[in-house]
Design a protein around this motif. Structure first.
Motif, short mmCIF file in Angstrom:
data_model
loop_
_atom_site.label_atom_id
_atom_site.label_comp_id
_atom_site.label_asym_id
_atom_site.label_seq_id
_atom_site.Cartn_x
_atom_site.Cartn_y
_atom_site.Cartn_z
N ASN A 107 0.82 -0.99 -0.25
CA ASN A 107 -0.09 0.14 0.02
C ASN A 107 0.84 1.07 0.02
O ASN A 107 1.91 1.21 0.46
N THR A 145 -1.94 1.08 -4.29
CA THR A 145 -1.87 -0.43 -3.99
C THR A 145 -0.96 -0.82 -5.43
O THR A 145 -1.57 -0.61 -6.45
N LYS A 168 0.71 -4.68 -6.88
CA LYS A 168 0.79 -5.93 -6.96
C LYS A 168 1.70 -6.29 -7.83
O LYS A 168 1.48 -5.82 -9.06
N SER A 195 -7.63 -3.83 -1.36
CA SER A 195 -6.19 -4.13 -1.52
C SER A 195 -5.93 -5.72 -1.18
O SER A 195 -5.14 -6.46 -1.91
#
Ligand code: ATR
Length: 272
Positions: A59, A87, A89, A248
Motif C-alpha cells: 500500500n 496499491t 501488486k 487491496s
C-alpha cells in the motif's frame, strides 16, 4: 511467508498493519505486513529494494501516491482516473500493477451503511487527490448528479474536466451551492486544522447523509458542524480506510475479507 508493506512518510501511526493482520487472521492467510517510512527523496529506491527482496505487494499513502502511479508498469482504469496509486501488486509474471482502491473503499462503506448512491444528488467538497480518487467509483454507481465544490474553483473545474463525456459531474463555486443534497462528502484537509470549508448550511437537509473522509476518536469538526445544521446521519472515514484495505487485500490474496469486525475493533482502539 508472503511479504507486504505500507509506504508513507510519516507512517508511524498507520492503522494498515493492524487492519491487514486482522484480515489475515480472519481469512487464514499467512502474510507479513510491514511499515516502511521511505525518505521523501528516495521512495522509488525503497520500492526497488522491497520488490527485489521478495515483496509481493504494498500500500502507498501520502505523499507517495503520485510517484507510485509513475512507478507502476501497468495501471487499472480506476488508478488512471485517480492519477494516483495506493496499491501495488507484483504478478506471478513479474509485472507491477498499480491500482487505486480508495474510491471502492468509500463506496463499500456507504453501502455497508445503507447510503444510496444510485439516483442520489451528491456533493464532494474539495478537489485534491482525495476527491479525485473517488469520483470515478462514485459515478460508476449511477448518481443523478455529482457536484464538486472547492475553495479554489479552478481545481474543481479541472477535476470535473477529467470526465468530459459525463454530464452528471460539474464544478460549482463553493459560495454558490444551492438546493439540497442526498449525500455530502468532505474530502478537504480543513479538519486537520480544526477548520470547516465555507459551504452554505442550507444545502443540508435532515435526511442528507454526511461523510467526512477524515476520522478521529471524537466527532470530526465537519460532522459536528453538520449535526448543528440538523444532519441526522454523519459518518467519518474510518470505514473507508478499512474498505480500501479490504479491496487491496483481495487484489493480493484473491479473497475479500469482511470489514465489519475489523472496523469495530479499530474504532475501539481509536477510543482507547
Ligand atoms: P488531498 O490529497 O488529501 O486531497 P490536497 O491535494 O492538498 O490533499 O487537497 C486538499 C483539499 O482541501 C483542497 O481541495 C483544498 O482546497 P484548495 O484547493 O482551495 O487548497 C481543501 N482545503 C484545505 N483546507 C481548507 C479550508 N480551510 N477550507 C476549505 N478547503 C480547504
Amino acid at each position: 511467508m508472503d511479504k507486504y508493506a505500507v509506504f508513507g512518510n510519516p507512517i508511524k501511526h498507520s492503522k494498515s498493519p493492524f487492519i491487514h493482520t486482522l484480515f489475515a487472521n480472519q481469512t487464514g492467510q499467512q502474510i507479513i505486513y510491514d511499515v516502511i517510512e521511505a525518505p521523501l527523496d528516495s521512495f522509488k529506491e525503497n520500492l526497488d529494494l522491497f520488490f527485489n527482496s521478495q515483496g509481493k505487494g504494498c500500500n502507498i499513502t501520502a505523499p507517495f501516491k503520485e510517484q507510485a502511479y509513475e512507478y507502476a508498469q501497468q495501471l487499472t482504469e480506476r488508478a488512471r482516473l485517480a492519477g494516483a496509486v495506493n496499491t501495488l501488486k507484483l504478478t506471478d509474471d513479474g509485472i507491477l500493477i498499480g491500482d487505486n482502491t480508495d474510491g471502492a473503499g468509500l463506496v463499500q462503506d456507504l453501502k455497508n451503511n445503507h447510503i444510496a448512491i444510485e439516483e442520489a444528488r451528491i456533493l464532494i467538497v474539495g478537489a485534491g487527490g482525495a476527491a479525485r480518487g473517488v469520483c470515478g467509483p462514485l459515478l460508476a454507481e449511477n448518481p443523478t448528479e455529482l457536484v464538486i465544490a472547492n475553495r479554489t474553483y479552478e481545481k474543481a473545474q479541472q477535476l470535473a474536466a477529467l470526465f468530459p463525456n459525463d454530464t452528471r459531474i460539474s464544478a460549482c463555486e463553493i459560495g454558490q451551492l444551492s438546493g439540497t443534497f442526498n449525500l455530502i462528502i468532505n474530502s478537504t484537509s480543513a479538519g486537520l486544522h480544526g477548520q470547516i470549508p465555507a459551504i452554505n448550511p442550507d444545502i443540508i437537509h435532515p435526511e442528507t447523509a454526511i461523510y467526512d473522509m477524515m476520522y478521529s476518536a471524537q466527532i470530526t469538526p465537519f460532522n459536528a458542524w453538520a449535526r448543528e445544521q440538523g444532519a441526522r446521519f454523519v459518518m467519518d472515514g474510518l470505514g473507508m480506510l478499512v474498505g480500501q484495505a479490504a479491496e487491496s487485500f483481495a487484489i493480493w490474496r484473491g479473497l475479500k475479507p469482511g470489514a465489519k469486525q475489523v472496523l469495530n475493533e479499530l474504532r475501539q482502539n481509536l477510543k482507547n
